[in-house]
Design an enzyme around this catalytic site. Structure first.
Site, PDB file in Angstrom:
ATOM      1  N   HIS A   1       9.623  -0.101   6.423  1.00  0.00           N
ATOM      2  CA  HIS A   1       8.250  -0.466   7.020  1.00  0.00           C
ATOM      3  C   HIS A   1       7.464   0.319   6.884  1.00  0.00           C
ATOM      4  CE1 HIS A   1       6.066  -2.327  10.601  1.00  0.00           C
ATOM      5  NE2 HIS A   1       5.398  -1.594  10.151  1.00  0.00           N
TER       6      HIS A   1
ATOM      7  N   LEU B   1       1.158   2.052   9.120  1.00  0.00           N
ATOM      8  CA  LEU B   1       1.281   2.060  11.042  1.00  0.00           C
ATOM      9  C   LEU B   1       2.972   0.946  11.664  1.00  0.00           C
ATOM     10  CD1 LEU B   1      -0.027   2.621  13.258  1.00  0.00           C
ATOM     11  CD2 LEU B   1      -0.733   0.475  14.169  1.00  0.00           C
TER      12      LEU B   1
ATOM     13  N   ILE C   1       4.117  -3.479   5.333  1.00  0.00           N
ATOM     14  CA  ILE C   1       2.979  -2.461   4.978  1.00  0.00           C
ATOM     15  C   ILE C   1       1.777  -2.959   5.816  1.00  0.00           C
ATOM     16  CG2 ILE C   1       1.934  -3.364   2.877  1.00  0.00           C
ATOM     17  CD1 ILE C   1       0.922  -0.457   1.752  1.00  0.00           C
ATOM     18  N   GLU C   2       1.709  -1.790   7.135  1.00  0.00           N
ATOM     19  CA  GLU C   2       0.958  -2.328   8.018  1.00  0.00           C
ATOM     20  C   GLU C   2      -0.388  -1.425   8.147  1.00  0.00           C
ATOM     21  OE1 GLU C   2       1.252  -2.472  13.081  1.00  0.00           O
ATOM     22  OE2 GLU C   2       3.227  -2.915  11.788  1.00  0.00           O
ATOM     23  N   VAL C   3      -1.711  -2.259   8.500  1.00  0.00           N
ATOM     24  CA  VAL C   3      -2.670  -1.654   8.770  1.00  0.00           C
ATOM     25  C   VAL C   3      -3.475  -0.022   7.338  1.00  0.00           C
ATOM     26  CG1 VAL C   3      -4.809  -0.832  10.607  1.00  0.00           C
ATOM     27  CG2 VAL C   3      -2.648  -2.229  11.037  1.00  0.00           C
TER      28      VAL C   3
END
Length: 266
Positions: A115, A118, A159-161
């Site tokens: 991850h 974010l 992959i977040e925000v």
């Protein structure tokens, strides 16, 4: 058309060629709906993959249980946990622990999803629940984290925000299978939570989510019906309307007479 559950090799072969779909589902009913809707990948609570009914409900979903690093312990604990998930038919595991922990599992041939961006369990390091990678230096940190996941042996990463341009550039420069949550269409799969799609959330709705139904309103309607039904039951009991003749049974008159005689004698 019959479809089979994808393998790691299948997903790797699709990298850069098409957008897959991914959901976070929490229940058997949601998993079955995802299966029938032909969702490709699901993130699920560990307890769900351990439910013996799960694969009957979701035979072809690439399924990824996950836990936060603080809920399991050290690398050895993660390996034991991951083998338990794998034995229960998990296709990969999510891990937000250290690169060393990811490597520990990857060394045992366990497919691991990391991850970046974010990371809710580590949001304090990036300024809270906000976009990550909006400057050249922070975007470079993301890229380096992805490369560290590569070196550790991870299969992919959420992959977040992250700005779409940054996510696309990173995805094009890594062998990892990149799962986009609010990071645009330049990755390998689009990831949303089922509760957001279904409109179950009455609070803050993430900017990257999209609502397709209004389950919250339906839940409110069902709760009103539940209260009404319970209230009618109370009224029936108080008025003597319940129980009715069809809801009770009777003893034979002779047996009743014998019972009462014995009770009185006792």
């Amino acid at each position: 058309m019959t479809r089979k559950r994808p393998t790691i090799a299948d997903l790797r072969a699709l990298k850069g060629k098409k957008q897959l779909t991914m959901l976070r589902v929490m229940t058997l009913e949601e998993a079955e709906a995802a299966e029938r809707a032909r969702i490709d990948i699901v993130s699920i609570p560990p307890d769900l993959i351990l439910d013996p009914r799960y694969r009957d409900a979701a035979p072809t979903l690439f399924s990824m249980p996950g836990e936060n690093f603080y809920e399991i312990g050290n690398g050895d604990d993660f390996v034991r946990w991951a083998f338990r998930m794998y034995k229960a038919s998990a296709d990969a595991v999510y891990c937000s622990a250290s690169f060393a922990t990811v490597k520990r599992m990857a060394d045992e041939a366990i497919p691991v999803i990391g991850h970046v961006g974010l990371i809710p369990s580590r949001a304090t390091w990036t300024g809270g629940f906000r976009a990550v990678g909006k400057t050249a230096s922070s975007a470079l940190e993301l890229f380096r984290a992805v490369k560290q996941y590569e070196a550790a042996g991870a299969f992919g990463a959420e992959i977040e925000v992250v700005p779409v341009e940054v996510a696309k550039a990173i995805s094009e420069r890594t062998s990892l299978f990149m799962l986009s949550m609010g990071a645009g269409a330049g990755c390998d799969a689009q990831y949303l939570f089922a509760e957001d799609i279904l409109g179950q959330n009455r609070g803050h709705m993430p900017r990257h989510s999209k609502v397709y139904r209004n389950f919250a309103a339906e839940f409110d309607r069902l709760q009103a019906e539940r209260i009404a039904a319970f209230s009618e039951y109370v009224a029936d009991v108080e008025s003597g309307a319940f129980p009715e003749e069809k809801q009770v049974l009777h003893i034979d008159a002779n047996e009743l007479h014998a019972f009462l005689r014995q009770v009185d004698e006792a």
